[in-house]
Design an enzyme around this catalytic site. Structure first.
Site, PDB file in Angstrom:
ATOM      1  N   HIS A   1       0.931  -1.732  -0.168  1.00 40.73           N
ATOM      2  CA  HIS A   1      -0.061   0.033   0.113  1.00 40.73           C
ATOM      3  C   HIS A   1       0.409   1.148  -0.327  1.00 40.73           C
ATOM      4  O   HIS A   1       2.386   1.122   0.935  1.00 40.73           O
ATOM      5  CB  HIS A   1      -0.152  -0.131   1.014  1.00 40.73           C
ATOM      6  CG  HIS A   1      -1.466  -1.095   1.747  1.00 40.73           C
ATOM      7  ND1 HIS A   1      -2.660  -1.860   0.549  1.00 40.73           N
ATOM      8  CD2 HIS A   1      -1.924  -2.156   2.572  1.00 40.73           C
ATOM      9  CE1 HIS A   1      -2.976  -2.854   0.911  1.00 40.73           C
ATOM     10  NE2 HIS A   1      -2.977  -3.142   2.130  1.00 40.73           N
TER      11      HIS A   1
ATOM     12  N   ARG B   1      -1.660  -4.457  -6.341  1.00 48.62           N
ATOM     13  CA  ARG B   1      -0.665  -6.321  -6.280  1.00 48.62           C
ATOM     14  C   ARG B   1       0.596  -6.412  -6.891  1.00 48.62           C
ATOM     15  O   ARG B   1       0.927  -6.155  -7.957  1.00 48.62           O
ATOM     16  CB  ARG B   1      -2.058  -6.989  -6.975  1.00 48.62           C
ATOM     17  CG  ARG B   1      -2.617  -7.892  -6.283  1.00 48.62           C
ATOM     18  CD  ARG B   1      -3.997  -8.475  -7.261  1.00 48.62           C
ATOM     19  NE  ARG B   1      -4.980  -8.098  -6.748  1.00 48.62           N
ATOM     20  CZ  ARG B   1      -6.290  -7.396  -7.416  1.00 48.62           C
ATOM     21  NH1 ARG B   1      -5.866  -7.144  -8.172  1.00 48.62           N
ATOM     22  NH2 ARG B   1      -7.299  -7.490  -6.997  1.00 48.62           N
TER      23      ARG B   1
ATOM     24  N   GLU C   1      -1.719  -0.271   8.245  1.00 49.71           N
ATOM     25  CA  GLU C   1      -3.154  -1.046   8.657  1.00 49.71           C
ATOM     26  C   GLU C   1      -2.242  -2.023   9.937  1.00 49.71           C
ATOM     27  O   GLU C   1      -1.194  -1.764  10.094  1.00 49.71           O
ATOM     28  CB  GLU C   1      -3.862  -2.428   7.415  1.00 49.71           C
ATOM     29  CG  GLU C   1      -2.811  -2.858   6.591  1.00 49.71           C
ATOM     30  CD  GLU C   1      -3.839  -3.728   5.511  1.00 49.71           C
ATOM     31  OE1 GLU C   1      -4.121  -3.764   5.314  1.00 49.71           O
ATOM     32  OE2 GLU C   1      -2.647  -4.835   5.518  1.00 49.71           O
TER      33      GLU C   1
END
Length: 315
Positions: free
Chosen positions: A97, A192, A115
């Protein structure tokens, strides 16, 4: 009158999802490939709706825009956090990310995505991908181009109760057989890196984002230094997992009756196990496994009663 804001979760189907959200939490899921429960969300891709009180039927986005006093007048443009439960029935793609600056510039003003994961449950021998073994960007590019995935990716064994902090720039993936509560910045931006050459039901591979992924990856990888500690108060054990720039995350195990003070702009709660009640402003509200709620600004003193395990966070 100040009340807890109980929220209706939003479910997202994923190629890697399964049925654990129904089996473990009793949720009504849309299919046998349900990967994500967006439990506390003000993201436009899946906003939660308030279930109780004077704001029933409003989305969390509406509340943030129209009733900022509930959140202590918190200054960010968008609600900053997103709480999810993820059912990794099969391996998730390997991804990374961006940070706020990169996402703002390249993803139409979206937030970056730092996260963290709390492992609710996992199969015997479960693992996840956390970081990589490349020493330089050149080495990372070459290993990706040569598809040396076993050499590149770091695999870490996991067990229920483990916690991982995943800053933006960390190459990562949840792997088969894990059920995870994720606290993250309110972002849906993912680059990805590798998807095991999987195809969908039409025979198409999912898109990779290698250029952006390599741009934002932290090289070399370093594990986040955590100082996890548990303190005991009357009727509860409080485990501090992380206090970082974007969020603080705790686990609260209630056994009996425990009183606290809500002194943040707002706090997010997810009940992972058990049942009981929360007393706010002289009124009692039942809470049980699978419930998610926010205690708004000005809640002050509140008390839990029962046997409960909760994940608690605030920005």
């Amino acid at each position: 009158m100040i009340q807890p804001l109980f929220l209706e979760p939003v479910f997202q189907e994923r190629i890697w999802g399964g049925t654990a959200l129904k089996e473990q939490f009793g949720y009504e899921i849309p299919s046998n490939h349900t990967g994500e429960c967006w439990a506390i969300s003000a993201h436009p891709n899946g906003p939660s709706v308030v279930k109780n009180g004077q704001f029933a039927g409003k989305t969390l986005i509406q509340l943030w825009d129209e009733n900022r006093e509930l959140f202590g007048g918190y200054k960010t443009k968008v609600f900053p956090l997103l709480t999810k439960i993820l059912d990794a029935n099969t391996d998730l793609s390997v991804q990374v990310h961006p940070n706020d600056e990169y996402a703002n510039k390249n993803e139409n003003g979206e937030l970056g995505k730092t996260e963290c994961w709390y492992i609710i449950d996992c199969k015997e021998g479960a693992e996840l991908i956390y970081g990589h073994n490349a020493h330089t960007k050149e080495e990372l590019v070459k290993m990706v181009e040569d598809e040396e995935w076993n050499k590149l990716l770091r695999r870490v064994p996991v067990k229920p109760g483990d916690f991982f902090y995943v800053p933006s720039g960390t190459i990562h993936a949840l792997c088969e057989g894990t059920l995870v509560l994720e606290t993250q910045q309110s972002s849906d931006t993912t680059y990805r890196v590798y998807d095991y050459d999987r195809t969908d039901d039409k025979g198409n591979k999912r898109e990779l984002h290698l250029e952006k992924a390599i741009d934002v990856s932290t090289v070399p990888h370093t594990d986040a230094k955590l100082h996890i500690e548990t303190t005991n108060v009357t009727g509860a054990d409080i485990t501090t997992f992380v206090k970082e720039e974007y969020f603080s995350v705790f686990k609260c195990d209630i056994h009996g009756q425990a009183t606290f003070t809500q002194d943040q702009a707002f706090q997010l709660f997810s009940v992972l196990d058990g049942e009981g009640s929360i007393m706010v402003g002289g009124q009692s509200y039942p809470v049980r496994k699978g419930d998610h709620f926010i205690l708004p600004a000005g809640t002050g003193e509140y008390a839990f009663e029962g046997k409960l395990s909760l994940i608690v966070s605030h920005p």
